[in-house]
Design a protein around this motif. Structure first.
Motif, PDB file in Angstrom:
ATOM      1  N   GLN A 290       0.826  -1.214   0.000  1.00  0.00           N
ATOM      2  CA  GLN A 290       0.000   0.000   0.000  1.00  0.00           C
ATOM      3  C   GLN A 290       0.858   1.262   0.000  1.00  0.00           C
ATOM      4  O   GLN A 290       0.463   2.291  -0.543  1.00  0.00           O
ATOM      5  CB  GLN A 290      -0.904   0.007   1.237  1.00  0.00           C
ATOM      6  CG  GLN A 290      -2.168  -0.812   1.092  1.00  0.00           C
ATOM      7  CD  GLN A 290      -3.037  -0.653   2.321  1.00  0.00           C
ATOM      8  OE1 GLN A 290      -2.559  -0.732   3.447  1.00  0.00           O
ATOM      9  NE2 GLN A 290      -4.317  -0.437   2.112  1.00  0.00           N
ATOM     10  N   ARG A 291       2.015   1.187   0.590  1.00  0.00           N
ATOM     11  CA  ARG A 291       2.854   2.387   0.737  1.00  0.00           C
ATOM     12  C   ARG A 291       4.096   2.332  -0.144  1.00  0.00           C
ATOM     13  O   ARG A 291       5.086   2.993   0.152  1.00  0.00           O
ATOM     14  CB  ARG A 291       3.271   2.530   2.212  1.00  0.00           C
ATOM     15  CG  ARG A 291       2.125   2.876   3.138  1.00  0.00           C
ATOM     16  CD  ARG A 291       2.588   2.946   4.576  1.00  0.00           C
ATOM     17  NE  ARG A 291       2.933   1.623   5.088  1.00  0.00           N
ATOM     18  CZ  ARG A 291       3.568   1.410   6.252  1.00  0.00           C
ATOM     19  NH1 ARG A 291       3.929   2.435   6.989  1.00  0.00           N
ATOM     20  NH2 ARG A 291       3.835   0.203   6.654  1.00  0.00           N
ATOM     21  N   ARG A 292       4.022   1.547  -1.207  1.00  0.00           N
ATOM     22  CA  ARG A 292       5.192   1.463  -2.078  1.00  0.00           C
ATOM     23  C   ARG A 292       5.559   2.848  -2.626  1.00  0.00           C
ATOM     24  O   ARG A 292       6.733   3.214  -2.678  1.00  0.00           O
ATOM     25  CB  ARG A 292       4.923   0.489  -3.233  1.00  0.00           C
ATOM     26  CG  ARG A 292       4.930  -0.959  -2.819  1.00  0.00           C
ATOM     27  CD  ARG A 292       4.609  -1.863  -3.976  1.00  0.00           C
ATOM     28  NE  ARG A 292       5.625  -1.812  -5.011  1.00  0.00           N
ATOM     29  CZ  ARG A 292       6.754  -2.500  -4.991  1.00  0.00           C
ATOM     30  NH1 ARG A 292       7.020  -3.290  -3.967  1.00  0.00           N
ATOM     31  NH2 ARG A 292       7.623  -2.416  -5.976  1.00  0.00           N
ATOM     32  N   SER A 293       4.546   3.604  -3.040  1.00  0.00           N
ATOM     33  CA  SER A 293       4.832   4.942  -3.575  1.00  0.00           C
ATOM     34  C   SER A 293       5.432   5.827  -2.502  1.00  0.00           C
ATOM     35  O   SER A 293       6.414   6.558  -2.743  1.00  0.00           O
ATOM     36  CB  SER A 293       3.554   5.568  -4.128  1.00  0.00           C
ATOM     37  OG  SER A 293       3.050   4.798  -5.189  1.00  0.00           O
ATOM     38  N   LEU A 294       4.860   5.761  -1.297  1.00  0.00           N
ATOM     39  CA  LEU A 294       5.386   6.586  -0.208  1.00  0.00           C
ATOM     40  C   LEU A 294       6.806   6.166   0.150  1.00  0.00           C
ATOM     41  O   LEU A 294       7.694   7.022   0.328  1.00  0.00           O
ATOM     42  CB  LEU A 294       4.471   6.457   1.014  1.00  0.00           C
ATOM     43  CG  LEU A 294       4.953   7.161   2.303  1.00  0.00           C
ATOM     44  CD1 LEU A 294       5.094   8.654   2.071  1.00  0.00           C
ATOM     45  CD2 LEU A 294       4.005   6.871   3.462  1.00  0.00           C
TER      46      LEU A 294
END
Length: 850
Positions: A290-294
């Motif tokens: 879910q937080r790969r972009s972050l």
């Protein structure tokens, strides 16, 4: 970890509470099952230890005899000739309360009758204080039938000093008078005395029909050279057929009976924790995805790999701590229920045990917490490595995760094959029980690693079928399973493990039950079975056999005597039989020749041994067994090994006349009555009860009823196994729910695009349902061979090494449909909420960030 990263992690979990909740639930369920089983086992051990300490007291050694006990003269010889200063005679047995149970309809209360000499007890049992208000010495010694109970037990039975207590003792109705009640100094002493009925030695001998005989002599010997010298004198003074052993060895031998049962329960409980590991891995992985972009942005802005690694493991530690705390509380609650099942099984199969409360040792709680934290960190290592291994640019793209999953597929498949081979090797190599369970878990983990590759292969095979049933949506569903392998592979693996365990354990239980049914049909050939009322093993009047044979309608009477005798290999159970040529067919020989074995047994030159005893002592035809008899040491050849499922400790079978001659024990344990054709069984039973006398109540059971009761004991024995299997399945179901929710929420934007291009809510439902159904179908197809393999291992390897029984693997036809029904049902049920949530999401909301 910097404060900024900590706030980021907390904000993420605050926005996705269900995700963290499912991870915590997975840890909690796994820890609860392990802790619950450990607490039940620990409570049973503690109750046994307390009751043993109350009986043994401070004795360092004990003298024990064979089935007939010891003559009173032995006690006098030890005191006068050997010079023992601290010695106390003991007469003991289990008696059943006929009146005074707490509630009507409840099982009769069983008490441990302990006959003592209070004048010799000062060095041994500190709870006996003759002369106290609760223990009036004069009444205890001089009043006929005087008895003393713990105050709590007397209250439970509704008794007060002066009341009479009716008992079944040694097969006869007896009465004792309660002359006092003991007030223990602390709660532990109260629990230890809870099932003791204290009487004088002479009173116990009269109640049990053992006048002039003792069951044992307690000794307290000094340490060092004086004690060793006294021990040597004692051995010389003891008659043949007696044993002098440390007091602790008796308790250790008795508790050892339940070792295999407790180890099997513990191993089964770990399966729930294994399923929980999949759930935790899923939740942590999804949190990373879910937080790969972050995470990619943070890496691009200068956050180091170590800081990201610490971030993921820190989150896992929080999940592990919360789940372990919740699991410990749930485990204590679960242990309250499991301890009753464990106690019931021990009472049915091993010895009388009363567990009055749940013991909660700190070590068990520490072990549960440690396992929960270790399982969480182990499951989080791969997601943490994944979050740090890829360069920032790759982390920002979703496709890189699936590409990495596909690249890792060959390595996972190879590792799974290696684990399967290692597990098979451990199972093939003879060794201890722990080695068998290590091999079993190797098979499970190996199959789990093979599940993703199996899923890819099955989806390719099932895609045309799905297209034929659901059209384009079906092909999209099958393709979506493969496209999201990083997610679906773990979901299928978790479901495969849970379903295969359910199938394997269920098939093992069904096979064992079918084997026991066949054994009962072969061994229970009589019409009526007679025993003394009360506890199993209560001695039966030997004269009853002749009276029964003379009754109208009785064609033949077979007699047996069960007892425990001393041997060079420790106490052994023996089954002394007096059966004709027709009755010998009840004993199926697995080794040895019937035509040669029975004549040797009848002549007193040989014995037959049951499979469990042959397994435990490594016996086979031609081996030798040496017994300590009243006439001295006696060697027997082993003429054969017979099938028996009555006890895991095993028995040695010998002829009843030989047994009586060597051990001077005239009593019987049971009679088998074969009736003449057309005889009225009820009339025979009434005549038999009259022949026994009103004061000697009998337990007379018809063939069919005895089979029913035997199978009821079997079903009770495996009830706890069914509970643990259900809990393991619950853990896996939660894991599948977590995986499906993560998968559908990850695809929110993809589904939003499809909705924007005209996909209706109904079509979305069918797409999601088809995908979850395919996941369940794949899990069911993969679980079937693994479940059958687990059943075969448990039947032919684990059961054999645990108990020594030979069980035939019976696979019912419905077993081939059961894993498919379980897996598809669980997947469809778990997919309901994600499908409902996706159908309610507006396309604009799903595409807001596009």
């Amino acid at each position: 970890m910097t404060p900024l990263l900590r706030r980021s992690a907390l904000r993420h979990f605050a926005r996705h509470p269900w995700q963290g909740g499912l991870a915590v639930l997975g840890v909690a369920l796994g820890v609860a099952v392990v802790v619950g089983v450990d607490l039940a086992n620990a409570s049973a051990r503690r109750a046994f230890t307390l009751s043993t300490e109350a009986v043994v007291g401070r004795a360092t050694h004990q003298v024990a005899g064979g089935p007939g006990g010891l003559p009173e003269e032995t006690f006098r010889r030890l005191v006068l000739e050997a010079g023992v200063e601290a010695a106390a005679p003991v007469v003991e047995d289990w008696v059943t309360v006929e009146r005074g149970t707490a509630m009507p309809g409840e099982p009769r209360r069983v008490l441990h009758l302990l006959g003592l000499d209070p004048l010799s007890e000062a060095p041994f049992r500190p709870y006996l204080r003759p002369g106290d208000a609760g223990f009036p010495l004069e009444a205890f010694l001089l009043r006929p039938g005087a008895a003393v109970l713990a105050a709590e037990t007397a209250q439970e039975l509704g008794l007060a000093p002066g009341d009479e207590l009716r008992l079944l003792a040694a097969g006869r109705r007896r009465e004792v008078e309660l002359v006092g009640v003991l007030e223990p100094e602390d709660a532990a002493a109260g629990r230890a005395l809870g099932d003791l009925l204290l009487v004088d030695v002479a009173t116990a001998q009269e109640l049990l029909g053992r006048v002039g005989r003792l069951d044992g002599i307690d000794l307290r010997l000094a340490d060092g050279a004086p004690g060793a010298a006294l021990l040597a004198r004692l051995r010389r003074a003891l008659p043949a057929g007696t044993e002098l052993a440390p007091a602790a060895s008796r308790a250790a031998r008795t508790l050892e009976m339940t070792r295999a049962f407790r180890v099997n329960l513990t191993a089964l409980s770990f399966l729930a924790l294994v399923c929980g590991v999949f759930l935790i891995y899923n939740a942590i992985t999804f949190s990373v995805v879910q937080r790969r972009s972050l995470l990619g942005t943070l890496r691009a802005l200068g956050v180091t790999r170590g800081e990201v690694f610490a971030l993921v493991l820190g989150e896992a530690l929080l999940v592990g701590a919360a789940g372990s705390a919740l699991g410990l509380a749930a485990g204590v609650a679960l242990g309250q229920g499991l301890v009753r099942l464990v106690t019931q099984t021990i009472n049915d199969l091993y010895f009388v045990l009363s567990v009055r409360e749940l013991a909660v040792p700190p070590a068990v709680l520490a072990k549960g917490a440690l396992l929960g934290m270790a399982a969480t960190l182990l499951a989080a290592l791969a997601p943490a490595h994944e979050a740090t291994a890829a360069p920032p640019r790759a982390v920002l793209t979703r496709s890189s995760l699936e590409a990495a999953a596909r690249r890792a597929l060959p390595r996972a498949t190879a590792a799974g094959g290696a684990l399967l081979a290692l597990g098979g090797l451990l199972l093939a190599v003879p060794g201890p029980l722990a080695l068998s369970f290590a091999g079993l878990f190797g098979l499970i983990f190996g199959a789990a690693l093979l599940a993703p590759a199996g899923t890819v292969l099955l989806m390719r095979l099932l895609r045309p079928l799905a297209g034929g049933v659901f059209g384009v949506l079906g092909r999209m569903a099958a393709g979506g399973v493969v496209a999201a392998l990083s997610r679906t592979g773990v979901a299928v693996a978790a479901l495969v493990v849970a379903v295969s365990v359910a199938v394997g354990v269920g098939t093992m239980i069904d096979s064992f039950r079918a084997t026991v049914v066949r054994w009962l049909d072969a061994s229970l050939g009589a019409d009526l079975y007679v025993a003394a009322a009360g506890r199993p093993g209560t001695p039966l009047d030997p004269a009853l056999a002749e009276r029964a044979a003379a009754l109208p309608g009785v064609a033949r009477v077979d007699a047996i005597r069960r007892a425990e005798v001393l041997s060079a290999r420790g106490p052994l159970r023996v089954l002394a039989v007096q059966v004709g040529a027709q009755g010998r067919g009840a004993f199926e020989l697995r080794q040895g020749r019937r035509s040669e074995a029975w004549p040797e047994v009848a002549a007193g030159r040989a014995v037959l041994v049951s499979e469990p005893l042959a397994h435990r002592l490594d016996l086979r035809p031609g081996s030798r067994l040496r017994f300590s008899t009243a006439a001295g040491e006696r060697d027997f050849a082993v003429a054969g090994v017979y099938a028996d499922y009555a006890t895991e400790q095993g028995m040695a079978l010998l002829a009843l006349p030989v047994y009586r001659r060597l051990w001077d024990d005239p009593f019987l344990s049971g009679l088998s009555l074969h009736l003449q054709p057309g005889a009225d069984a009820a009339a025979v039973e009434r005549a038999l009860r009259r022949a026994a006398g009103a004061d000697r109540p009998l337990a007379v059971t018809a063939n069919r009823e005895l089979k029913r009761r035997s199978l009821a004991v079997f079903d009770r024995t495996f009830r706890i196994t069914a509970v643990l299997r259900l809990l393991a399945g619950l853990v896996a179901f939660v894991g599948v729910l977590s995986s499906l929710m993560a998968l559908q929420l990850e695809r929110a934007r993809e589904l939003g695009v499809l909705r924007a291009h005209g996909l209706t809510r109904g079509q979305l439902w069918r797409l999601v349902t088809a995908q979850t159904g395919l996941l369940g179908l794949a899990a069911g197809l993969l679980a079937l061979p693994l479940g059958l393999a687990l059943a075969a291992v448990m039947v032919h390897v684990v059961n054999r090494r645990s108990f020594g029984w030979t069980v035939r693997l019976d696979v019912a036809p419905e077993v081939f449909l059961q894993p498919l029904a379980l897996a598809i049902g669980a997947a469809l049920l778990a997919g309901l909420y994600p499908a409902w949530r996706m159908a309610r999401t507006a396309p604009a909301e799903a595409l807001r960030e596009e």
